[in-house]
Design an enzyme around this catalytic site. Sequence first.
Site, PDB file in Angstrom:
ATOM      1  CB  CYS B 110      -0.952   0.001   1.188  1.00  3.98           C
ATOM      2  SG  CYS B 110      -2.057  -1.422   1.210  1.00  3.98           S
ATOM      3  CG  HIS B 256      -3.050   3.269   2.014  1.00  3.65           C
ATOM      4  ND1 HIS B 256      -3.560   2.882   0.799  1.00  3.65           N
ATOM      5  CD2 HIS B 256      -3.139   2.182   2.829  1.00  3.65           C
ATOM      6  CE1 HIS B 256      -3.927   1.612   0.861  1.00  3.65           C
ATOM      7  NE2 HIS B 256      -3.686   1.170   2.091  1.00  3.65           N
ATOM      8  CG  ASN B 286      -6.569  -1.085   1.305  1.00  2.00           C
ATOM      9  OD1 ASN B 286      -5.957  -0.525   0.385  1.00  2.00           O
ATOM     10  ND2 ASN B 286      -5.946  -1.631   2.335  1.00  2.00           N
TER      11      ASN B 286
END
Lengths: 76, 338
Positions: B110, B256, B286
């Site tokens: 990520c 993020h 996500n």
Amino acid sequence: MSVNLDSIVQVIATRFKIDASRIVPEASFDELGLDSLSQIELALSLKKDLGISISDDELAQISTVSDIFKMVNKAC
Amino acid sequence: MKAIITGLGGWLPPEVITNEFMSSVLDTTPEWIETRTGIRERRKVADGVSTRDLAVKAGRQALKSAGDCKVDLVIVASTCPDRLCPSVAPEVASLLGLGGVAAYDINSACSGFVYGLATATGFIASGVVESVLLIGADAMTLFMNPADRVTRPLVGDGAGAVVLRKGNEGEPGAIGPIHLGSDGSHADLLVIPSGGTRQRSATGLGHDAEAKEDWYVHMDGRGTFVQAVLRMTHSVQTVLDRANWGCADVDWFIGHQANIRILNGVATELGLPQCKVASNIHRTGNTLAASIPLLLTDMAASGKLKAGHRVLVGAFGAGLSWGSTVLVWPDIPVEAMA
């Protein structure tokens, strides 16, 4: 060093935007509208605001405001 | 020499997977998912669509935003490669009509997009290239255990991209100070055990010895949450200090999008007002390396992110890895995503 209940109530009230009058010793996390992630968030606030570290194992034992008070003072 | 953002675009696959659907196939409820993550729905690739296809769509949008310029290098940041070998970036470059330009992948989970910004900045500053197409693309729904009520609702598929060119300090869009970090001692907090040399070696290449679940994401949610808040807070504070910015100087925190409560936790630790925490996780889930450029795309296309705004960017992911930077948002055209 010991931490009084008012200091802990203030940390909880500020972090979770809860009226301090609701944060009584016998109040459970459920009754305060808090969930399992809230335990982690509370531990981060206790570290930031009071400099007190609570371990993951200890966190898992917490279910009421009174538990937090005992845990924090054990960690001092 | 600085790297300047001159183009931005994103793409989400059309199929929407709602929390209501997740609740119909897993032991959970829409409210449980949303209160703990901020996610209401996420996108999923159709059968036959892979990370490459997402990357091409987002790359095309970013190139269009930059005026259909040529680039010298294509970097694809992804945790979900089409194949173990080769990199997907050369195929993406070809499909975008970029010919034989340099192209390769990076994997920092990520944090991949911020690591990609650092990589692109280094290439441009060193004079090796003058322009870069950086794409964050992930089709992580293909790696989720369909029976895992904790991890399956968390992710969505998508891709976002930026075009960077060489420029000067002080130009809008210039990538500011960058901070990167990692901690491999916590590598097992978030992992896909199979597919690499460690398990092949441990099982003597005997795939029959691997558990089916080893091909899916494994996550220690509690440990990941704590590390995400602490590491991201430290990283973004570091770039704020290097840029000589305070929280009051920040218009938007573009973090993020793993969990809205992680981002709110970072804001609390920093003393940053929650209203400056940008988020689109409610509609994307996500999306790993794609999440930051997808959020930038949503924010810019909706007009919330305007030219001149001061942007703080922070990422955290498996590895563990993390990274941050700051920039002043440039005046570039950005198309809304469906």
